[in-house]
Design a protein around this motif. Structure first.
Motif, mmCIF file in Angstrom:
data_model
loop_
_atom_site.group_PDB
_atom_site.id
_atom_site.type_symbol
_atom_site.label_atom_id
_atom_site.label_comp_id
_atom_site.label_asym_id
_atom_site.label_seq_id
_atom_site.Cartn_x
_atom_site.Cartn_y
_atom_site.Cartn_z
ATOM 1 N N LEU A 37 46.438 37.737 41.007
ATOM 2 C CA LEU A 37 47.664 37.283 41.653
ATOM 3 C C LEU A 37 47.530 35.844 42.143
ATOM 4 C CD1 LEU A 37 50.507 37.854 42.667
ATOM 5 C CD2 LEU A 37 49.508 38.843 44.746
ATOM 6 N N GLY B 190 45.350 46.296 44.271
ATOM 7 C CA GLY B 190 45.965 45.403 45.248
ATOM 8 C C GLY B 190 46.648 46.201 46.334
ATOM 9 N N THR B 191 47.610 45.572 46.999
ATOM 10 C CA THR B 191 48.377 46.212 48.054
ATOM 11 C C THR B 191 49.847 46.256 47.653
ATOM 12 O OG1 THR B 191 48.860 44.144 49.223
ATOM 13 C CG2 THR B 191 46.781 45.257 49.763
ATOM 14 N N VAL C 257 47.872 51.349 42.911
ATOM 15 C CA VAL C 257 48.413 51.007 44.223
ATOM 16 C C VAL C 257 49.420 52.070 44.653
ATOM 17 C CG1 VAL C 257 49.782 49.334 45.545
ATOM 18 C CG2 VAL C 257 48.052 48.540 43.917
ATOM 19 N N THR D 3 36.712 40.095 38.986
ATOM 20 C CA THR D 3 36.872 39.254 40.166
ATOM 21 C C THR D 3 35.600 38.469 40.443
ATOM 22 O OG1 THR D 3 38.432 40.819 41.116
ATOM 23 C CG2 THR D 3 37.416 39.259 42.637
ATOM 24 N N ALA E 286 48.351 40.766 36.978
ATOM 25 C CA ALA E 286 48.201 41.115 38.392
ATOM 26 C C ALA E 286 48.821 42.475 38.701
ATOM 27 C CB ALA E 286 48.834 40.039 39.268
ATOM 28 N N GLU F 171 51.368 42.852 47.837
ATOM 29 C CA GLU F 171 51.006 42.014 46.694
ATOM 30 C C GLU F 171 51.820 42.390 45.456
ATOM 31 O OE1 GLU F 171 46.374 40.889 47.752
ATOM 32 O OE2 GLU F 171 46.816 42.766 46.689
ATOM 33 N N ARG F 172 52.179 43.676 45.349
ATOM 34 C CA ARG F 172 53.015 44.082 44.221
ATOM 35 C C ARG F 172 54.403 43.426 44.305
ATOM 36 N NH1 ARG F 172 48.951 45.241 41.951
ATOM 37 N NH2 ARG F 172 48.494 47.216 40.933
ATOM 38 N N TRP G 63 37.931 45.589 37.309
ATOM 39 C CA TRP G 63 38.506 44.508 38.107
ATOM 40 C C TRP G 63 37.509 43.948 39.105
ATOM 41 C CZ3 TRP G 63 42.292 41.904 36.406
ATOM 42 C CH2 TRP G 63 43.250 42.511 35.607
ATOM 43 N N SER H 69 41.710 36.156 42.624
ATOM 44 C CA SER H 69 42.301 37.373 42.088
ATOM 45 C C SER H 69 43.340 37.015 41.028
ATOM 46 C CB SER H 69 42.967 38.164 43.210
ATOM 47 O OG SER H 69 44.120 37.475 43.665
#
Length: 279
Positions: A22, A49-50, A185, A13, A44, A53-54, A9, A20
């Motif tokens: 997302l 991620g965080t 995550v 990126t 995504a 973001e999920r 990733w 990203s």
């Protein structure tokens, strides 16, 4: 494997610039390209991620499925969203095409929430278990160390567990547990490596060890100072009394921490309202 995923990733990126997966998904959503956006939201969900973001990715994916008339897929994505954010809502202005699978998801969960527990058994084992009304986490890790040790020993298993680590019952231990998704995550956690849970000893030290410790005390030590020292770190307890750690009651039959799940602290950003532009 996780390191390889992160490297993939990272290179991806860089190839996309600063964009990203997302961000790309949300751009497609804004352009009303819901079919392509759904595919991008799925990508995504597999990327680093965080937690915040999920929730955005699950919400976007659910609405895309709903707009495309994929009611079953939309309900499943809404259920995942509600597991991560039980208070999530969908605007009534989106109409029955979106509201119907969302309400069905709420009914399917019936208010149930994910719970991650950490338990100390009478034989000293530390056991983690994750109960989730819909599968969003794909692995559970429990890590354990004796206080003062340089690092933790850990084991990873699929949910719900039990995920077990052996530990000497006569010693207090420090532990933490996390549940992660396919992108690595952390979705749920009890304790952290920097602030682990402390689980007290479940049995007394062997007589020989206890005698050696008593013999090591300074002759002039007072009864009060000895009692004070005994309350710190790992000295044996005379019997397994109920006690309280972190505001949670613990009993002699097995120590259970974090029965009610709390999400890890994170920066919560307001979700952009793209819904009014739906057809």
């Amino acid at each position: 494997m996780r390191a390889l995923t992160l490297l993939f990733w990272l290179f991806a990126t860089q190839a996309w610039g600063a964009e990203s997966p997302l961000t790309r998904a949300e751009q497609l959503f804004d352009a009303l390209a819901f079919d392509e956006a759904a595919t991008a939201f799925q990508a995504a969900l597999k990327a680093p991620g965080t937690r915040e973001e999920r929730t955005r990715a699950w919400r976007g994916l659910a609405i895309c499925h709903a707009v495309l008339g994929q009611r079953e897929e939309a309900q499943g994505a809404f259920e995942a969203l509600l597991v991560l954010d039980p208070g999530a809502e969908v605007k009534g202005s989106l109409g029955p095409k979106v509201q119907s699978p969302f309400q069905a998801a709420k009914a399917a969960l019936m208010g149930r929430r994910a719970t991650l527990t950490v338990t100390r058994m009478p034989d000293g084992r530390v056991v983690a278990r994750l109960e989730q009304p819909r599968s969003v986490a794909t692995e559970v890790m429990v890590a354990v160390r004796v206080p003062g040790a340089a690092g933790f020993s850990a084991v990873v298993r699929p949910p719900p567990g039990p995920v077990e680590m052996k530990a000497p019952p006569e010693r207090a231990v420090e532990a933490y547990a996390v549940a992660r998704d396919a992108g690595g995550v952390i979705l749920f956690e009890q304790g952290t490596a920097r602030a682990p849970l402390r689980l007290e000893a479940m049995s007394e030290l062997p007589p020989a060890v206890a005698s050696a410790r008593e013999g090591a005390l300074p002759p002039a030590a007072s009864v009060a100072s000895t009692a004070s020292a005994a309350s710190v770190e790992e000295s044996p307890r005379r019997g397994l009394w109920p006690y309280v750690v972190g505001g949670v009651g613990l009993a002699a039959a097995g120590v259970v921490l974090g029965v009610v799940l709390t999400r890890p602290e994170s920066l919560v950003l307001p979700v952009a309202d793209r819904s009014e532009r739906l057809p």
